[in-house]
Design a protein around this motif. Structure first.
Motif: not given
Length: 376
Positions: A211-212, A217-220, A253-255
């Motif tokens: 999930g990370v 990569w998908f900029g979620i 997307d934060h890590s």
């Protein structure tokens, strides 16, 4: 900075390659591969601007005009789903001998390298290009010549990957730049060629349950992906793979992410297995034209010769293929190459030169064998 991701090296990494355990995990990527029918470009007698340039299935997948709703639109000045090409100038330069984006100037182009590297590596850099087509262009066949070149000249030759997004060119380019350089666990930088379809094929399958990485990569953000889908060639252009994030509502997307030893091993192993398969298929085709070879090659035998080539320090695909080719002939004529291999191992030549010499020695031996057979 290391130039080139280690996925481009063919190493004997069977002890380090480990797949992610997908048991009891919810897959967060939809991965679909579909076969393509060939298009008869060369056989067409129509003018160049009216010749077939892409198969209907791939065309519909890449260019079907879609309008998003509030749950899917992310940072978009309008609601049209856009099609982008992340083009590998290095691969195009290798194919064409020269690299030019003159035909793409009016489409929207951004280099993903910055500073001095943008000038120094302009013929080898990745470029993001807006390939979006309007409904009118699709209906009237008003297709830019650059689009035709991409699919007629470059498809199946590892020249790039495609992205779908509702975001504009600058936003998508900023996002993609995050992944050009990644650190491994020893804080060493890698120039990561994720825009090579062969790398993408392995890397994104690896992260199916991560999930990370998927969020990154998908900029979620806030449950909305910046990148709607990734599309790239597979099987040397005979099929294509489409990847989309799913079950991502709680992802964010934060890590930061890097490259781990395990995933590098996975990609190396996947690349190696694919290389052996390609060598086997090529040998099957080439040796089927030899009238004296009636029996079908066994895939396990070819794989063994490839592994043996690695142990003898043949590391390039060309050299490994030539080594396997020579051993296929030796196997048929029941010739022992042990002494020849020892002789070549003591030489300081490159693996390609050694493989060529091995092949020549073997062909000379076969010719001598045939002459003796005729005399008898």
């Amino acid at each position: 900075m290391k130039q080139g991701c280690s996925t481009y090296l063919i190493n004997d990494i069977s002890n380090t390659a480990v797949s992610q355990d997908s048991d009891n995990q919810t897959a967060m990527l939809s991965i679909e591969t579909q076969a393509l029918s060939p298009i008869a470009v060369e056989e067409s007698k129509a003018p160049s601007w009216d010749r077939p340039w892409i198969g209907p299935l791939l065309k519909d997948t890449l260019f079907t005009v879609s309008s998003g709703d509030e749950s899917t639109i992310h940072q978009s000045p309008n609601h049209q789903l856009k099609t982008y090409l992340l083009l590998d100038a290095a691969q195009v330069s290798a194919l064409e001998g020269v690299f030019s984006l003159a035909k793409a100037e009016d489409l929207g182009v951004l280099c993903l390298l910055g500073g001095e590297a943008r000038k120094d590596l302009k013929d080898y850099a990745p470029y993001l290009i807006n390939l979006t087509l309007s409904q009118q262009q699709l209906e009237e066949g008003d297709i830019p010549s650059f689009h035709r070149d991409v699919f007629i000249r470059y498809w199946g030759k590892h020249c790039g990957i495609f992205l779908h997004s509702y975001a504009d060119l600058n936003t998508v380019a900023r996002h993609c730049k995050k992944f050009i350089k990644l650190k491994d666990e020893q804080d060493q930088w890698f120039f990561f060629r994720f825009y090579d379809p062969r790398v993408a094929q392995d890397y994104f399958r690896w992260m199916e349950n991560d999930g990370v990485r998927i969020a990154k990569w998908f900029g979620i953000k806030q449950g909305k992906p910046l990148i709607q889908s990734l599309i790239f060639e597979a099987d040397a252009g005979q099929s294509f793979t489409r990847i989309e994030a799913k079950n991502y509502e709680q992802l964010n997307d934060h890590s930061p992410i890097g490259l781990t030893k395990v995933e590098l091993g996975w990609m190396q192993q996947s690349r190696w297995q694919r290389t052996k398969k390609a060598i086997y298929q090529s040998l099957q085709q080439e040796l089927s034209e030899e009238p004296f070879l009636q029996s079908k090659l066994e895939r396990q035998l070819v794989g063994g010769w490839c592994e043996e080539a690695l142990r003898h320090d043949y590391t390039t695909e060309r050299a490994i293929y030539d080594y396997a080719y020579s051993h296929a002939l030796a196997h048929h004529f029941e010739l022992d190459l042990a002494e020849v291999n020892d002789y070549l191992a003591a030489k300081d030549d490159s693996d390609v030169e050694k493989a060529k010499e091995l092949q020549q020695i073997l062909l000379n031996a076969i010719n001598t064998y045939r002459m003796n057979q005729q005399e008898e």
